[in-house]
Design an enzyme around this catalytic site. Structure first.
Site, PDB file in Angstrom:
ATOM      1  N   ASP A 120      14.900   2.356  51.494  1.00 45.72           N
ATOM      2  CA  ASP A 120      13.713   2.043  50.702  1.00 45.72           C
ATOM      3  C   ASP A 120      12.741   1.252  51.573  1.00 45.72           C
ATOM      4  O   ASP A 120      12.648   0.029  51.475  1.00 45.72           O
ATOM      5  CB  ASP A 120      14.108   1.247  49.450  1.00 45.72           C
ATOM      6  CG  ASP A 120      12.933   0.981  48.524  1.00 45.72           C
ATOM      7  OD1 ASP A 120      11.840   1.538  48.769  1.00 45.72           O
ATOM      8  OD2 ASP A 120      13.090   0.210  47.566  1.00 45.72           O
ATOM      9  N   TRP A 121      12.020   1.966  52.430  1.00 39.97           N
ATOM     10  CA  TRP A 121      11.022   1.376  53.326  1.00 39.97           C
ATOM     11  C   TRP A 121       9.659   1.521  52.643  1.00 39.97           C
ATOM     12  O   TRP A 121       9.130   2.625  52.539  1.00 39.97           O
ATOM     13  CB  TRP A 121      11.053   2.101  54.663  1.00 39.97           C
ATOM     14  CG  TRP A 121      10.008   1.688  55.671  1.00 39.97           C
ATOM     15  CD1 TRP A 121       9.006   0.767  55.532  1.00 39.97           C
ATOM     16  CD2 TRP A 121       9.873   2.210  57.005  1.00 39.97           C
ATOM     17  NE1 TRP A 121       8.254   0.674  56.674  1.00 39.97           N
ATOM     18  CE2 TRP A 121       8.756   1.550  57.603  1.00 39.97           C
ATOM     19  CE3 TRP A 121      10.565   3.164  57.745  1.00 39.97           C
ATOM     20  CZ2 TRP A 121       8.341   1.839  58.904  1.00 39.97           C
ATOM     21  CZ3 TRP A 121      10.153   3.442  59.036  1.00 39.97           C
ATOM     22  CH2 TRP A 121       9.054   2.783  59.605  1.00 39.97           C
ATOM     23  N   GLU A 122       9.104   0.392  52.172  1.00 40.07           N
ATOM     24  CA  GLU A 122       7.836   0.410  51.442  1.00 40.07           C
ATOM     25  C   GLU A 122       6.748  -0.325  52.237  1.00 40.07           C
ATOM     26  O   GLU A 122       6.597  -1.522  52.094  1.00 40.07           O
ATOM     27  CB  GLU A 122       8.024  -0.226  50.070  1.00 40.07           C
ATOM     28  CG  GLU A 122       9.038   0.484  49.191  1.00 40.07           C
ATOM     29  CD  GLU A 122       9.136  -0.113  47.791  1.00 40.07           C
ATOM     30  OE1 GLU A 122       8.132  -0.689  47.291  1.00 40.07           O
ATOM     31  OE2 GLU A 122      10.216  -0.011  47.199  1.00 40.07           O
ATOM     32  N   PHE A 123       5.952   0.428  52.938  1.00 38.58           N
ATOM     33  CA  PHE A 123       5.929   1.832  53.288  1.00 38.58           C
ATOM     34  C   PHE A 123       5.521   1.909  54.743  1.00 38.58           C
ATOM     35  O   PHE A 123       4.878   0.977  55.255  1.00 38.58           O
ATOM     36  CB  PHE A 123       4.918   2.617  52.425  1.00 38.58           C
ATOM     37  CG  PHE A 123       5.239   2.619  50.969  1.00 38.58           C
ATOM     38  CD1 PHE A 123       6.186   3.499  50.473  1.00 38.58           C
ATOM     39  CD2 PHE A 123       4.621   1.728  50.107  1.00 38.58           C
ATOM     40  CE1 PHE A 123       6.487   3.517  49.115  1.00 38.58           C
ATOM     41  CE2 PHE A 123       4.928   1.737  48.762  1.00 38.58           C
ATOM     42  CZ  PHE A 123       5.859   2.629  48.255  1.00 38.58           C
TER      43      PHE A 123
END
Length: 368
Positions: free
Chosen positions: A135-138
């Site tokens: 979950d790399w935001e962003f």
């Protein structure tokens, strides 16, 4: 009355298009590990889900290996031992509150990617997870998007090798992504590397929420609008962008929020979606979980409304206004996902439900 007729027409249209799927359906949710004392993993009704995501771990900012504190060791072990084999468990790495620059630096070189990948597999196996999720935001630039694509290639290769070496089924690999496949943020255009996603991930969790919020207090909004005739910022348009970019429908999992965003109305006489507002409403950071919304509605004798244009719920008491998803909007959204032949849905976050009202409605609507 006209609004209800519109809703029923949508229901008839959507369910007339529902088709059987030839792959495993996903009914999933993220479990915030910081809620362990008030909402332990044992509290999850596993009959309503196929997969539960543990949220979150983060890599070290220098070594890029996953950091696991002593307290997290027991939480991780308890999570998987409690939920398996009733559901599959996936370890999610990252989160919206974490520094995206850590991921940018990690993904920038082959050596740092290898350190991260090997650590993720080691931790995933050690604690008995069935898969890993990023979950790399962003990613902020086209270059970071390219690095993310390289990360997926190397991650998948490492998972295959580890599975072969250990004679075990490979860990699943998924990612939480923006609602659209290409987009502008901070006036910078960026697009996900779709060929890498298609080849290397099992599915993607499309975050179909937070379109509107406290950053714009001029008017109320449907923060998870299924449709928006005034813009392309909607769940239907976002999912369409992923499909047009080439991601197979069977790889798309639609995100559903178990929380709402709040505003302060300019006047309680004008109270629909898009009504003039003068500031944020109740809740921490102008947000309330679905459970808190239900309590608010009950205690404040709030008026509850449904907006057929955006397919969303709202409630207000005085000038306090909340936009969220309720049973009716969830039913329509799940029907839409089935008609679109998506893989399934996920909730952020499982602890926000009220007596499993929304989770039950979603599971029943989706079917077996």
């Amino acid at each position: 009355m006209a609004g209800l007729k519109f809703v029923f027409s949508i229901l008839i249209f959507v369910f007339s298009m529902v088709v059987a799927v030839d792959h495993e359906s996903i009914k999933s949710a993220y479990w915030p590990s910081w809620d362990y004392s008030t909402f332990p993993a044992s509290a999850i009704d596993t009959s309503l889900f196929t997969h539960i995501f543990y949220a979150f771990l983060m890599p070290d900012a220098v070594s890029y290996k996953l950091m696991v504190s002593k307290s997290e060791c027991s939480t991780l072990a308890n999570f998987t031992s409690t939920l398996k084999p009733k559901v599959k468990t996936i370890l999610s790495i990252g989160g919206g509150d974490e520094d995206p620059n850590i991921f940018a630096r990690m993904a920038a070189t082959k050596m740092s990617r290898k350190s991260f990948i090997n650590s993720s597999i080691e931790v995933g196996r050690k604690y008995g997870f069935d898969g890993l999720d990023l979950d790399w935001e962003f990613p902020k630039t086209p270059e970071e998007m390219q690095d993310l694509g390289e990360l997926f290639v190397e991650w998948r290769a490492a998972l295959k090798k580890e599975a072969t070496d250990t004679c075990r089924p490979p860990l699943l690999l998924t990612a939480a992504v923006y609602f659209a496949s290409d987009f502008f943020l901070a006036e910078v255009h960026r697009a996900y590397h779709v060929p890498s996603i298609k080849k290397n991930l099992d599915w993607i969790n499309v975050m179909c929420y937070d379109y509107r919020g406290s950053w714009d207090t001029s008017s109320t909004g449907a923060h998870a609008a299924l449709f928006d005739p005034a813009s392309l910022v909607s769940t239907s348009d976002g999912l369409k962008s992923w499909i047009e970019a080439g991601v197979p429908r069977k790889m798309l999992v639609m995100g559903l929020p178990l929380y709402g965003h709040t505003w302060q109305l300019e006047s309680h006489h004008i109270h629909g979606v898009g009504a003039p507002a003068v500031g944020v409403g109740p809740g921490i950071n102008a947000q309330m979980t679905f459970s808190e919304v239900m309590d608010f509605n009950n205690k404040q004798s709030a008026v509850v409304g449904f907006d057929p244009v955006t397919v969303s719920m709202y409630s207000y008491a005085g000038t306090s206004w909340i936009g969220y998803d309720g049973p009716m909007s969830i039913t329509l959204k799940i029907g839409f996902a089935r008609a679109f032949e998506l893989r399934g849905y996920f909730f952020w976050a499982v602890s926000g439900d009220k007596d499993w009202k929304i989770s039950k409605q979603a599971s029943m609507t989706w079917g077996p």
